[in-house]
Design a protein around this motif. Structure first.
Motif, PDB file in Angstrom:
ATOM      1  N   HIS A 114      -1.167  15.505 -25.317  1.00 40.28           N
ATOM      2  CA  HIS A 114      -0.573  16.572 -25.268  1.00 40.28           C
ATOM      3  C   HIS A 114      -1.312  17.708 -24.389  1.00 40.28           C
ATOM      4  CE1 HIS A 114       2.707  16.706 -28.157  1.00 40.28           C
ATOM      5  NE2 HIS A 114       2.216  15.756 -28.936  1.00 40.28           N
ATOM      6  N   ARG A 115      -2.609  17.981 -25.032  1.00 33.91           N
ATOM      7  CA  ARG A 115      -3.355  18.886 -24.183  1.00 33.91           C
ATOM      8  C   ARG A 115      -4.715  18.367 -23.712  1.00 33.91           C
ATOM      9  NH1 ARG A 115      -2.660  24.497 -25.136  1.00 33.91           N
ATOM     10  NH2 ARG A 115      -3.721  24.525 -22.853  1.00 33.91           N
ATOM     11  N   LEU A 168      -4.257  18.253 -31.371  1.00 34.60           N
ATOM     12  CA  LEU A 168      -3.541  18.031 -30.022  1.00 34.60           C
ATOM     13  C   LEU A 168      -4.217  18.120 -28.678  1.00 34.60           C
ATOM     14  CD1 LEU A 168      -0.317  19.982 -30.897  1.00 34.60           C
ATOM     15  CD2 LEU A 168      -0.650  17.379 -31.032  1.00 34.60           C
ATOM     16  N   TYR A 175       1.862  20.742 -20.586  1.00 30.70           N
ATOM     17  CA  TYR A 175       1.122  21.842 -20.507  1.00 30.70           C
ATOM     18  C   TYR A 175       0.526  21.785 -19.101  1.00 30.70           C
ATOM     19  CZ  TYR A 175       1.271  22.308 -25.649  1.00 30.70           C
ATOM     20  OH  TYR A 175       1.489  22.691 -26.705  1.00 30.70           O
ATOM     21  N   ASP A 196       3.175  15.090 -23.317  1.00 32.03           N
ATOM     22  CA  ASP A 196       4.453  15.695 -23.829  1.00 32.03           C
ATOM     23  C   ASP A 196       4.144  17.180 -23.645  1.00 32.03           C
ATOM     24  OD1 ASP A 196       5.464  13.334 -24.681  1.00 32.03           O
ATOM     25  OD2 ASP A 196       5.378  13.752 -26.687  1.00 32.03           O
ATOM     26  N   ASP A 197       5.412  17.704 -23.297  1.00 35.61           N
ATOM     27  CA  ASP A 197       5.499  19.087 -23.311  1.00 35.61           C
ATOM     28  C   ASP A 197       4.827  20.000 -22.182  1.00 35.61           C
ATOM     29  OD1 ASP A 197       6.352  18.870 -26.040  1.00 35.61           O
ATOM     30  OD2 ASP A 197       4.163  18.735 -26.656  1.00 35.61           O
TER      31      ASP A 197
END
Length: 177
Positions: free
Chosen positions: A39-40, A55, A104, A101-102
């Motif tokens: 994620h991050r 995350l 960032y 994901d997502d």
């Protein structure tokens, strides 16, 4: 409550590791590859003590992880190649692929330089609703609730449980920028 199956699994894995049997068992139980989902990736999380801190990983950790896996013989491949290797039962040796994901910003600013250094491709999943602000991530919403509440009451199995959130006050939400 302790999950008996999980406890037995952890015990067996630790016995294999500390007894020296793990390297011998690897060809039989090691699998054909790994998919790392991120994620991050940031050296300076905006909220290092947040409920969502799990995350985050630091770029230095990612660098050591990829270097270690390469040293153990993993080939870092694209997601498309990983799918092909899975279909063929792992022909071509152990592989690893990385997804994020997502979308960032730190995936590009902090993770990508590390991955380029190692020649490791990454697949980044972008949700348009997050980019244009049409939707929020549920874990950010939960974090906002925790951040703005001194107490939180949840009913679980018919019994209310009260959680003290006062030590989490004053944190702000991460930007997607």
């Amino acid at each position: 409550m302790i999950d008996g199956g999980e406890a037995i699994r952890k015990l067996a894995l630790n016995l294999a590791r500390y007894s020296g049997l793990a390297p011998l068992a690897r060809p039989f139980v090691g699998g054909i590859g790994a998919i790392l989902m991120l994620h991050r990736v940031t050296a300076a999380p905006e909220k290092p003590n947040s409920v969502n801190r799990h995350l985050n990983i630091a770029p230095a950790f990612l660098d050591r992880l990829v270097a270690d896996m390469k040293g153990r013989g993993y080939a870092f491949v694209s997601l498309d190649e990983a799918i092909e290797r899975i279909k063929t039962g792992g022909k071509g040796g152990q592989f690893a692929t990385i997804t994020a994901d997502d979308a960032y910003r730190d995936n590009m600013t902090e993770a990508l330089p590390v991955l380029e250094k190692h020649g490791a491709p990454i697949t980044i999943y972008v949700a348009p609703g997050l980019i244009d602000g049409a939707v929020d991530l549920w874990w950010d919403v939960i974090e906002d609730i925790v951040d703005t509440s001194s107490r939180l009451t949840l009913t679980m199995a018919g019994k209310p449980r009260v959680f003290d959130c006062s030590t989490r006050a004053g944190r702000s939400r991460p930007s997607r920028g």
